[in-house]
Design a protein around this motif. Sequence first.
Motif, PDB file in Angstrom:
ATOM      1  N   ALA A  16      47.036 -30.176  35.373  1.00 51.45           N
ATOM      2  CA  ALA A  16      45.479 -30.904  35.135  1.00 51.45           C
ATOM      3  C   ALA A  16      44.560 -29.827  34.446  1.00 51.45           C
ATOM      4  N   VAL A  17      44.758 -28.566  34.554  1.00 51.16           N
ATOM      5  CA  VAL A  17      43.686 -27.648  34.296  1.00 51.16           C
ATOM      6  C   VAL A  17      44.327 -26.825  33.196  1.00 51.16           C
ATOM      7  N   ALA A  18      45.550 -26.801  32.691  1.00 51.27           N
ATOM      8  CA  ALA A  18      46.070 -25.893  31.741  1.00 51.27           C
ATOM      9  C   ALA A  18      45.588 -26.047  30.396  1.00 51.27           C
ATOM     10  N   GLN A  19      45.281 -27.069  30.018  1.00 55.77           N
ATOM     11  CA  GLN A  19      44.644 -27.329  28.593  1.00 55.77           C
ATOM     12  C   GLN A  19      43.097 -27.542  28.678  1.00 55.77           C
ATOM     13  N   PRO A  38      38.924  -9.164  18.909  1.00 56.43           N
ATOM     14  CA  PRO A  38      37.691 -10.276  18.704  1.00 56.43           C
ATOM     15  C   PRO A  38      38.025 -11.884  19.240  1.00 56.43           C
ATOM     16  N   PHE A  39      36.783 -12.164  20.006  1.00 59.87           N
ATOM     17  CA  PHE A  39      36.737 -13.319  20.772  1.00 59.87           C
ATOM     18  C   PHE A  39      36.215 -14.385  19.900  1.00 59.87           C
ATOM     19  N   LYS A  40      37.058 -15.554  19.719  1.00 57.36           N
ATOM     20  CA  LYS A  40      36.418 -16.639  19.268  1.00 57.36           C
ATOM     21  C   LYS A  40      36.729 -18.028  20.087  1.00 57.36           C
ATOM     22  N   THR A  41      35.968 -19.110  19.914  1.00 56.97           N
ATOM     23  CA  THR A  41      36.136 -20.214  20.819  1.00 56.97           C
ATOM     24  C   THR A  41      37.355 -20.613  20.700  1.00 56.97           C
ATOM     25  N   PRO A  42      38.018 -20.776  22.261  1.00 56.63           N
ATOM     26  CA  PRO A  42      39.263 -21.136  22.122  1.00 56.63           C
ATOM     27  C   PRO A  42      39.581 -22.590  21.964  1.00 56.63           C
ATOM     28  N   ALA A  43      40.809 -23.046  21.680  1.00 58.07           N
ATOM     29  CA  ALA A  43      41.581 -24.222  21.316  1.00 58.07           C
ATOM     30  C   ALA A  43      42.758 -24.355  22.199  1.00 58.07           C
ATOM     31  N   ALA A  44      42.909 -25.382  22.777  1.00 63.83           N
ATOM     32  CA  ALA A  44      44.202 -25.458  23.756  1.00 63.83           C
ATOM     33  C   ALA A  44      45.482 -25.952  22.692  1.00 63.83           C
ATOM     34  N   VAL A  45      46.432 -25.404  23.051  1.00 65.01           N
ATOM     35  CA  VAL A  45      47.572 -25.674  22.421  1.00 65.01           C
ATOM     36  C   VAL A  45      48.673 -26.389  23.451  1.00 65.01           C
ATOM     37  N   ALA A  46      49.198 -27.430  23.070  1.00 61.66           N
ATOM     38  CA  ALA A  46      50.211 -28.132  24.123  1.00 61.66           C
ATOM     39  C   ALA A  46      51.478 -27.153  24.664  1.00 61.66           C
ATOM     40  N   ASN A  47      51.657 -27.162  25.905  1.00 59.58           N
ATOM     41  CA  ASN A  47      52.794 -26.489  26.322  1.00 59.58           C
ATOM     42  C   ASN A  47      52.920 -27.016  27.700  1.00 59.58           C
ATOM     43  N   PRO A  48      54.189 -27.281  28.084  1.00 58.25           N
ATOM     44  CA  PRO A  48      54.779 -27.910  29.182  1.00 58.25           C
ATOM     45  C   PRO A  48      54.750 -26.915  30.609  1.00 58.25           C
ATOM     46  N   TYR A  49      54.609 -25.509  30.369  1.00 55.96           N
ATOM     47  CA  TYR A  49      54.481 -24.629  31.537  1.00 55.96           C
ATOM     48  C   TYR A  49      53.480 -23.914  31.469  1.00 55.96           C
ATOM     49  N   THR A  57      42.788 -15.787  15.027  1.00 59.71           N
ATOM     50  CA  THR A  57      44.272 -15.808  14.394  1.00 59.71           C
ATOM     51  C   THR A  57      45.153 -15.495  15.410  1.00 59.71           C
ATOM     52  N   SER A  58      44.922 -15.429  16.847  1.00 60.37           N
ATOM     53  CA  SER A  58      45.955 -15.058  17.682  1.00 60.37           C
ATOM     54  C   SER A  58      45.859 -16.277  18.928  1.00 60.37           C
ATOM     55  N   GLN A  59      46.975 -16.129  19.612  1.00 60.32           N
ATOM     56  CA  GLN A  59      47.083 -17.045  20.679  1.00 60.32           C
ATOM     57  C   GLN A  59      47.034 -16.369  22.105  1.00 60.32           C
ATOM     58  N   ILE A  60      46.853 -16.851  23.196  1.00 62.09           N
ATOM     59  CA  ILE A  60      46.845 -16.342  24.336  1.00 62.09           C
ATOM     60  C   ILE A  60      47.933 -17.376  25.400  1.00 62.09           C
ATOM     61  N   ALA A  61      48.678 -16.844  25.756  1.00 60.65           N
ATOM     62  CA  ALA A  61      49.436 -17.647  26.795  1.00 60.65           C
ATOM     63  C   ALA A  61      49.224 -17.068  28.484  1.00 60.65           C
ATOM     64  N   ILE A  62      48.628 -18.231  29.353  1.00 63.04           N
ATOM     65  CA  ILE A  62      48.277 -17.610  30.092  1.00 63.04           C
ATOM     66  C   ILE A  62      49.514 -18.173  31.591  1.00 63.04           C
ATOM     67  N   PHE A  63      49.902 -17.594  32.287  1.00 63.18           N
ATOM     68  CA  PHE A  63      50.865 -18.137  33.111  1.00 63.18           C
ATOM     69  C   PHE A  63      50.341 -18.705  34.507  1.00 63.18           C
ATOM     70  N   PRO A  64      50.966 -19.475  35.032  1.00 59.24           N
ATOM     71  CA  PRO A  64      50.625 -19.951  36.452  1.00 59.24           C
ATOM     72  C   PRO A  64      50.471 -19.037  37.408  1.00 59.24           C
ATOM     73  N   PRO A  65      49.544 -19.191  38.351  1.00 57.51           N
ATOM     74  CA  PRO A  65      49.705 -18.127  39.529  1.00 57.51           C
ATOM     75  C   PRO A  65      50.831 -18.397  40.492  1.00 57.51           C
ATOM     76  N   SER A  66      51.273 -17.112  40.951  1.00 57.89           N
ATOM     77  CA  SER A  66      52.390 -17.197  41.952  1.00 57.89           C
ATOM     78  C   SER A  66      52.387 -18.078  42.835  1.00 57.89           C
TER      79      SER A  66
END
Length: 297
Positions: A16-19, A38-49, A57-66
């Motif tokens: 529910a919060v991932a995007q 450099p930081f820019k305003t983030p935009a969500a990218v669909a991902n099932p996990y 120009t970059s992307q960040i992938a944050i993994f669910p907490p253990s």
Amino acid sequence: MDDFQQVIKDWSAWRAVAQNTTAFTPLIQRIYSSENEPFKTPAAVANPYLAVFTVGTSQIAIFPPSEIATATRDVYQTERFSLIRMARQRVMAPQLMHAGFVFDAYQFYYLIYKPLAGVTLRAFCQTAEPIAKTTLGRQIGTIFNQLAGPVAAFNQRVNTPAADDAWAALAPNLPAERQRWLAAHPVATDCFVHGTLSGDNLIVTSGQVGLQRFERALQGPREVELVALIANVFNWDADLLAGFQATYSGGPLVPALVTGILLSPDGPACWQRLWPQQTSSLAELSAQLKLKLCRKE
């Protein structure tokens, strides 16, 4: 004070919060500051996990907490290992920039990378000319030869073939026939397997093809990956297959595909998807594969 204010009690709460860009923006800003990016305003990218956001120009992938995903550290290490391996083998893939973790309301592992810029293979093939698809098929064959070789252990997941009773449900003779086939066709089980090959995880960019989404990669038989590539990614497209077979160096495809189906965790289901009509022997399976490949072997 924590930058991440949401409460994550279970997997549904994470999804529910991932995007939710608002929820993650303070945390992402902190991470980018720590990495001198450099930081820019983030935009969500669909991902099932993962929680994935475009930041400039970059992307960040944050993994669910253990707390809600016990394998998250292994999944993070798998993705990181795979991206490093792609770079070493000069296979087009997202370019890893930073990898680490941050302590906040939860411990979050993250990867920052330059994403592939292009269109999915699935979308490309909807309008591509036959010669363009054949060219990409040749490239994919070369990439498959590079990647599907032996690799050091890097993931705790294992490939577990379907049980005998699942095969017996298709035909009573199949478990014994399967065991005889596999005894006559031994395979290496320490090959690099992407794990989620699909027409959406291969990206066409500037006339070349690259790979993304490695969080399910593992050691396993390359023959299982071959089934996913030809049946799921190519969907038996004749032009892609012609190009692939021109560069693929793994020997005859028919026996390799039979072996891959027999070793797949969802082998019986794969068998039924490919051939809804009754196909009760490996001889019939091989004959069907020859027809689908439009070649004799």
